[in-house]
Design a protein around this motif. Structure first.
Motif, PDB file in Angstrom:
ATOM      1  N   CYS A   1      15.237 -52.233  15.012  1.00 34.16           N
ATOM      2  CA  CYS A   1      14.136 -51.371  14.568  1.00 34.16           C
ATOM      3  C   CYS A   1      14.650 -49.936  14.577  1.00 34.16           C
ATOM      4  CB  CYS A   1      12.942 -51.537  15.499  1.00 34.16           C
ATOM      5  SG  CYS A   1      11.525 -50.516  15.051  1.00 34.16           S
ATOM      6  N   ALA A   2      14.656 -49.325  13.418  1.00 34.08           N
ATOM      7  CA  ALA A   2      15.069 -47.930  13.297  1.00 34.08           C
ATOM      8  C   ALA A   2      13.839 -47.046  13.343  1.00 34.08           C
ATOM      9  CB  ALA A   2      15.837 -47.722  11.998  1.00 34.08           C
ATOM     10  N   TYR A   3      13.902 -46.020  14.144  1.00 36.10           N
ATOM     11  CA  TYR A   3      12.763 -45.125  14.392  1.00 36.10           C
ATOM     12  C   TYR A   3      13.063 -43.751  13.809  1.00 36.10           C
ATOM     13  CZ  TYR A   3       9.673 -42.235  17.356  1.00 36.10           C
ATOM     14  OH  TYR A   3       8.749 -41.356  17.825  1.00 36.10           O
ATOM     15  N   SER A   4      12.083 -43.163  13.171  1.00 36.94           N
ATOM     16  CA  SER A   4      12.230 -41.770  12.721  1.00 36.94           C
ATOM     17  C   SER A   4      10.900 -41.061  12.923  1.00 36.94           C
ATOM     18  CB  SER A   4      12.652 -41.708  11.254  1.00 36.94           C
ATOM     19  OG  SER A   4      11.681 -42.311  10.421  1.00 36.94           O
ATOM     20  N   GLY A   5      10.974 -39.787  13.253  1.00 32.64           N
ATOM     21  CA  GLY A   5       9.752 -39.020  13.458  1.00 32.64           C
ATOM     22  C   GLY A   5       9.816 -38.240  14.748  1.00 32.64           C
ATOM     23  N   ARG A   6       8.773 -38.310  15.527  1.00 31.35           N
ATOM     24  CA  ARG A   6       8.715 -37.588  16.785  1.00 31.35           C
ATOM     25  C   ARG A   6       9.771 -38.101  17.741  1.00 31.35           C
ATOM     26  NH1 ARG A   6       2.189 -37.185  17.928  1.00 31.35           N
ATOM     27  NH2 ARG A   6       1.669 -36.013  16.054  1.00 31.35           N
ATOM     28  N   THR A   7       9.954 -37.369  18.806  1.00 26.03           N
ATOM     29  CA  THR A   7      10.992 -37.689  19.767  1.00 26.03           C
ATOM     30  C   THR A   7      10.928 -39.152  20.193  1.00 26.03           C
ATOM     31  OG1 THR A   7      10.893 -35.446  20.626  1.00 26.03           O
ATOM     32  CG2 THR A   7      12.024 -37.073  21.964  1.00 26.03           C
ATOM     33  N   PHE A   8      12.014 -39.849  19.930  1.00 27.74           N
ATOM     34  CA  PHE A   8      12.087 -41.276  20.234  1.00 27.74           C
ATOM     35  C   PHE A   8      11.896 -41.539  21.705  1.00 27.74           C
ATOM     36  CE2 PHE A   8      12.918 -45.523  19.392  1.00 27.74           C
ATOM     37  CZ  PHE A   8      14.011 -46.028  20.085  1.00 27.74           C
ATOM     38  N   ARG A   9      12.436 -40.624  22.525  1.00 28.32           N
ATOM     39  CA  ARG A   9      12.395 -40.845  23.964  1.00 28.32           C
ATOM     40  C   ARG A   9      10.971 -40.878  24.494  1.00 28.32           C
ATOM     41  NH1 ARG A   9      17.183 -39.907  26.863  1.00 28.32           N
ATOM     42  NH2 ARG A   9      18.930 -39.357  25.523  1.00 28.32           N
ATOM     43  N   GLY A  10      10.014 -40.346  23.759  1.00 32.73           N
ATOM     44  CA  GLY A  10       8.652 -40.294  24.257  1.00 32.73           C
ATOM     45  C   GLY A  10       7.889 -41.588  24.078  1.00 32.73           C
ATOM     46  N   TYR A  11       8.489 -42.553  23.412  1.00 30.80           N
ATOM     47  CA  TYR A  11       7.755 -43.756  23.058  1.00 30.80           C
ATOM     48  C   TYR A  11       8.368 -45.007  23.649  1.00 30.80           C
ATOM     49  CZ  TYR A  11       5.052 -41.118  19.669  1.00 30.80           C
ATOM     50  OH  TYR A  11       4.202 -40.222  19.084  1.00 30.80           O
ATOM     51  N   ALA A  12       7.516 -45.857  24.136  1.00 34.56           N
ATOM     52  CA  ALA A  12       7.934 -47.219  24.440  1.00 34.56           C
ATOM     53  C   ALA A  12       8.015 -47.979  23.125  1.00 34.56           C
ATOM     54  CB  ALA A  12       6.933 -47.895  25.375  1.00 34.56           C
ATOM     55  N   MET A  13       8.870 -48.975  23.076  1.00 30.94           N
ATOM     56  CA  MET A  13       9.034 -49.770  21.856  1.00 30.94           C
ATOM     57  C   MET A  13       8.697 -51.217  22.145  1.00 30.94           C
ATOM     58  SD  MET A  13       9.898 -47.607  19.592  1.00 30.94           S
ATOM     59  CE  MET A  13      10.387 -48.729  18.276  1.00 30.94           C
ATOM     60  N   GLY A  14       8.127 -51.854  21.156  1.00 32.36           N
ATOM     61  CA  GLY A  14       7.748 -53.241  21.361  1.00 32.36           C
ATOM     62  C   GLY A  14       7.974 -54.085  20.129  1.00 32.36           C
ATOM     63  N   TRP A  15       7.939 -55.382  20.342  1.00 33.31           N
ATOM     64  CA  TRP A  15       8.035 -56.360  19.264  1.00 33.31           C
ATOM     65  C   TRP A  15       6.851 -57.321  19.371  1.00 33.31           C
ATOM     66  CZ3 TRP A  15      11.540 -56.235  15.349  1.00 33.31           C
ATOM     67  CH2 TRP A  15      12.671 -55.425  15.519  1.00 33.31           C
ATOM     68  N   PHE A  16       6.263 -57.569  18.246  1.00 32.60           N
ATOM     69  CA  PHE A  16       5.209 -58.564  18.122  1.00 32.60           C
ATOM     70  C   PHE A  16       5.641 -59.556  17.040  1.00 32.60           C
ATOM     71  CE2 PHE A  16       1.416 -56.948  20.422  1.00 32.60           C
ATOM     72  CZ  PHE A  16       1.926 -55.731  20.838  1.00 32.60           C
ATOM     73  N   ARG A  17       4.962 -60.681  16.975  1.00 36.98           N
ATOM     74  CA  ARG A  17       5.256 -61.632  15.908  1.00 36.98           C
ATOM     75  C   ARG A  17       3.963 -62.328  15.471  1.00 36.98           C
ATOM     76  NH1 ARG A  17       8.657 -66.227  19.349  1.00 36.98           N
ATOM     77  NH2 ARG A  17       6.890 -67.079  20.533  1.00 36.98           N
ATOM     78  N   GLN A  18       4.005 -62.751  14.227  1.00 38.73           N
ATOM     79  CA  GLN A  18       2.855 -63.460  13.681  1.00 38.73           C
ATOM     80  C   GLN A  18       3.333 -64.660  12.885  1.00 38.73           C
ATOM     81  OE1 GLN A  18       0.180 -61.116  11.217  1.00 38.73           O
ATOM     82  NE2 GLN A  18      -1.512 -62.499  11.685  1.00 38.73           N
ATOM     83  N   ALA A  19       2.987 -65.829  13.361  1.00 39.65           N
ATOM     84  CA  ALA A  19       3.306 -67.059  12.653  1.00 39.65           C
ATOM     85  C   ALA A  19       2.228 -67.343  11.617  1.00 39.65           C
ATOM     86  CB  ALA A  19       3.424 -68.213  13.634  1.00 39.65           C
ATOM     87  N   ALA A  20       2.570 -68.115  10.632  1.00 35.80           N
ATOM     88  CA  ALA A  20       1.627 -68.431   9.564  1.00 35.80           C
ATOM     89  C   ALA A  20       0.369 -69.072  10.140  1.00 35.80           C
ATOM     90  CB  ALA A  20       2.281 -69.367   8.552  1.00 35.80           C
TER      91      ALA A  20
END
Length: 123
Positions: free
Chosen positions: A21-40
């Motif tokens: 996941c590539a992030y752009s915008g506000r300071t990356f360090r300020g954000y936690a990152m997560g992954w979600f998924r959706q099956a059909a």
């Protein structure tokens, strides 16, 4: 904040895959990152998250021991290493950014979302 997920594909059960996941915008360090998924035909579900420093990681029970989330604050990226993939891991995977540092796994904890990347695991 813009998020770009990549790395999905078609693999066989037992294989490994890395999502990025590539992030752009506000300071990356300020954000936690997560992954979600959706099956059909199913609701979107939490997979994993990591706080901004990388010192805290959170996983859904279904992926514990198989998936590893990480981040590179110098590259503004987050990754999801997926090992021992199962057919039930088949889904569209989404990365997301959260201003909170302790993650429970609710969608409303995450303010920004990327487009999904599709993972198909064949048996």
């Amino acid at each position: 904040v813009q998020l770009q997920a990549s790395g999905g594909g078609v693999v066989q059960a037992g294989d490994s895959l890395i999502l990025s996941c590539a992030y752009s915008g506000r300071t990356f360090r300020g954000y936690a990152m997560g992954w979600f998924r959706q099956a059909a035909g199913k609701e979107r579900e939490f997979v994993a998250a990591i706080n901004w420093s990388g010192s805290g990681t959170y996983y859904a029970e279904s992926v514990k021991g198989r998936f590893t989330i990480s981040r590179d604050n110098s590259e503004n990226t987050a990754s999801l290493q997926m090992n021992s993939l199962k057919p039930e891991d088949t889904a569209v995977y989404y990365c997301a950014a959260s201003p909170f540092q302790r993650i429970v796994g609710r969608e409303d904890e995450f303010a920004s979302w990327g487009q999904g990347t599709e993972v198909t695991v064949s048996s």
